[in-house]
Design an enzyme around this catalytic site. Structure first.
Site, PDB file in Angstrom:
ATOM      1  CB  THR A 101      -0.848   0.164   1.290  1.00 25.94           C
ATOM      2  OG1 THR A 101      -1.768  -1.331   1.279  1.00 25.94           O
ATOM      3  CG2 THR A 101      -1.859   1.195   1.163  1.00 25.94           C
ATOM      4  CE  LYS A 172      -5.214  -0.842   2.004  1.00 30.93           C
ATOM      5  NZ  LYS A 172      -5.505  -2.255   2.397  1.00 30.93           N
ATOM      6  CE  LYS A 240       2.112   1.609   5.073  1.00 28.82           C
ATOM      7  NZ  LYS A 240       1.174   1.252   3.699  1.00 28.82           N
TER       8      LYS A 240
HETATM    9  P1  NAP Z   1       5.432  -6.450   7.587  1.00 29.80           P
HETATM   10  O1  NAP Z   1       4.875  -7.739   8.232  1.00 29.80           O
HETATM   11  O2  NAP Z   1       6.053  -5.496   8.367  1.00 29.80           O
HETATM   12  O3  NAP Z   1       6.357  -6.844   6.287  1.00 29.80           O
HETATM   13  C1  NAP Z   1       7.090  -5.873   5.595  1.00 29.80           C
HETATM   14  C2  NAP Z   1       8.147  -6.847   4.689  1.00 29.80           C
HETATM   15  O4  NAP Z   1       8.839  -5.731   3.822  1.00 29.80           O
HETATM   16  C3  NAP Z   1       9.164  -7.671   5.471  1.00 29.80           C
HETATM   17  O5  NAP Z   1       9.373  -8.825   4.842  1.00 29.80           O
HETATM   18  C4  NAP Z   1      10.223  -6.563   5.492  1.00 29.80           C
HETATM   19  O6  NAP Z   1      11.655  -7.183   5.475  1.00 29.80           O
HETATM   20  C5  NAP Z   1      10.022  -5.869   4.199  1.00 29.80           C
HETATM   21  N1  NAP Z   1      10.856  -4.768   3.962  1.00 29.80           N
HETATM   22  C6  NAP Z   1      10.512  -3.492   4.519  1.00 29.80           C
HETATM   23  N2  NAP Z   1      11.321  -2.418   4.312  1.00 29.80           N
HETATM   24  C7  NAP Z   1      12.273  -3.037   3.648  1.00 29.80           C
HETATM   25  C8  NAP Z   1      13.375  -2.493   2.780  1.00 29.80           C
HETATM   26  N3  NAP Z   1      13.597  -1.105   3.095  1.00 29.80           N
HETATM   27  N4  NAP Z   1      14.132  -3.314   2.019  1.00 29.80           N
HETATM   28  C9  NAP Z   1      13.800  -4.535   1.801  1.00 29.80           C
HETATM   29  N5  NAP Z   1      12.812  -5.170   2.492  1.00 29.80           N
HETATM   30  C10 NAP Z   1      12.016  -4.528   3.417  1.00 29.80           C
HETATM   31  O7  NAP Z   1       4.350  -5.784   6.702  1.00 29.80           O
HETATM   32  P2  NAP Z   1       2.943  -6.368   6.202  1.00 29.80           P
HETATM   33  O8  NAP Z   1       1.961  -6.454   7.455  1.00 29.80           O
HETATM   34  O9  NAP Z   1       3.191  -7.722   5.337  1.00 29.80           O
HETATM   35  O10 NAP Z   1       2.333  -5.432   5.257  1.00 29.80           O
HETATM   36  C11 NAP Z   1       2.949  -5.350   4.014  1.00 29.80           C
HETATM   37  C12 NAP Z   1       2.287  -4.266   3.244  1.00 29.80           C
HETATM   38  O11 NAP Z   1       0.977  -4.619   3.030  1.00 29.80           O
HETATM   39  C13 NAP Z   1       2.150  -2.775   3.757  1.00 29.80           C
HETATM   40  O12 NAP Z   1       2.232  -1.760   2.844  1.00 29.80           O
HETATM   41  C14 NAP Z   1       0.634  -2.728   4.498  1.00 29.80           C
HETATM   42  O13 NAP Z   1       0.277  -1.234   4.563  1.00 29.80           O
HETATM   43  C15 NAP Z   1      -0.095  -3.663   3.643  1.00 29.80           C
HETATM   44  N6  NAP Z   1      -1.338  -4.253   4.069  1.00 29.80           N
HETATM   45  C16 NAP Z   1      -1.147  -4.992   5.421  1.00 29.80           C
HETATM   46  C17 NAP Z   1      -2.153  -5.634   6.156  1.00 29.80           C
HETATM   47  C18 NAP Z   1      -2.232  -6.394   7.354  1.00 29.80           C
HETATM   48  O14 NAP Z   1      -3.069  -6.581   7.793  1.00 29.80           O
HETATM   49  N7  NAP Z   1      -0.754  -6.561   7.740  1.00 29.80           N
HETATM   50  C19 NAP Z   1      -3.414  -5.605   5.159  1.00 29.80           C
HETATM   51  C20 NAP Z   1      -3.538  -4.884   4.155  1.00 29.80           C
HETATM   52  C21 NAP Z   1      -2.413  -4.293   3.495  1.00 29.80           C
HETATM   53  P3  NAP Z   1      12.209  -7.673   7.100  1.00 29.80           P
HETATM   54  O15 NAP Z   1      11.487  -9.088   7.274  1.00 29.80           O
HETATM   55  O16 NAP Z   1      13.636  -7.738   6.907  1.00 29.80           O
HETATM   56  O17 NAP Z   1      11.500  -6.735   8.208  1.00 29.80           O
END
Ligand code: NAP
Length: 287
Positions: A101, A172, A240
């Protein structure tokens, strides 16, 4: 299909797993190596050391990281990332799908750098990712969208092409505007019931059957009544998303009084140390 999946967080880990289960030839990259090692023990697939190595020879590359700067890091190779970004090795005819997102501006920048691009943010949360039942809003040309559907079918229950590149992210934002208002309304109704001395569970059982019913009411009212918020979609992520939404509204002149207010209420939850709590934690502010 040969698919590279970049970002094995809460959402990406199960999504990449569904691709492997569906029979695709999957290569994963994750910044923290322990997660990709764990993923490869659970699924048939290859671990790459860099986004560039994951993308080489791929028919499609999916990214699912945090915010704009993180997508720029893995796609353009900006920042401290070692070994190059996806674009340094991506085949000219390969498809790039960003599930993160982000801002709509980033989506347009990505499409300028690589024309076969679809912005495809998701809704449905961790449970939707684990169950392969995400709702996906897409922006891109019709040919790229049709190619993306063949990938996303592994983890989507519904995919919609809203319009050209950027329109997935804008849709979104509409999703997050709706959620912000609905969660605050639910929090206020439960607070009101509390002060009025009526049984909140009986109220929810009654009104959820009528016009006030919502996904938030069905899935979050019970935990709000219990005061449990240590799960779900984090306030930090919501802020965010609302930040991107309010910037876009400033650009277009859209007026979002309720969204701006709820954004500030979430800022208060963050200030009280609740950034990782679920978005239903708005209820905590009404004591
Ligand atoms: P998350 O668990 O924090 O995972 C983020 C991923 O991105 C991890 O694999 C992290 O690597 C990687 N990452 C972050 N910064 C990076 C960088 N600078 N370089 C390389 N890798 C990087 O987040 P998530 O919950 O999966 O959410 C991911 C996205 O989906 C976000 O945009 C969020 O807004 C969206 N989203 C989330 C949900 C939800 O319920 N969680 C629902 C809808 C949409 P590491 O493992 O090394 O930290």
């Amino acid at each position: 299909m040969r698919i590279a999946f970049i970002g094995l967080g809460v959402m990406g880990y199960p999504m990449a797993g569904h691709l492997a289960t569906a029979g695709h030839d999957v290569t994963v990259y994750n910044r923290t190596r322990a997660k990709s090692a764990q993923w490869s023990r659970e699924h048939a697939g290859v671990v790459a050391d860099t986004p560039a190595a994951a993308a080489r020879d791929a028919d499609a590359v999916c990214t699912m990281v945090g915010d704009d700067a993180d997508v720029r890091a893995v796609v353009f190779g900006e920042g401290a990332l070692e070994g190059g970004g996806v674009l340094s090795s991506l085949r000219a005819d390969a498809l790039l799908i960003d599930h993160t997102t982000t801002s709509a501006t980033l989506a347009r920048d990505l499409a300028e750098a690589h024309p076969h691009f679809v912005d495809a943010p998701v809704s449905g949360g961790q449970a939707g990712a684990q169950n392969g039942a995400l709702t996906i809003m897409c922006g891109g040309d019709e040919t790229s969208y049709a190619r993306a559907v063949a990938v996303m079918n592994a983890y989507a229950k519904a995919t919609t092409r809203i319009g050209p590149v950027g329109h997935g992210q804008l849709a979104k934002m509409c999703n997050q505007i709706c959620i912000a208002g609905i969660v605050e309304g639910l929090a206020e109704a439960l607070h009101f019931a509390d002060r009025a001395g009526i049984d909140p569970e009986a109220v929810i059982a009654a009104i959820s059957q009528g016009a006030a019913g919502s996904w938030q009411m069905t899935n979050r009212a019970a935990t709000m009544i219990e005061g449990r918020y240590d799960f779900g979609f984090a306030v930090d992520w919501m802020r965010k998303d609302l930040g991107h939404t309010l910037s876009e509204a400033r650009r277009t002149g859209a007026r979002l009084p309720l969204t701006a207010l709820v954004d500030q209420l979430y800022a208060q939850v963050q200030a009280e140390g609740g950034g990782r709590l679920d978005t239903s934690s708005l209820r905590m502010l009404l004591t």
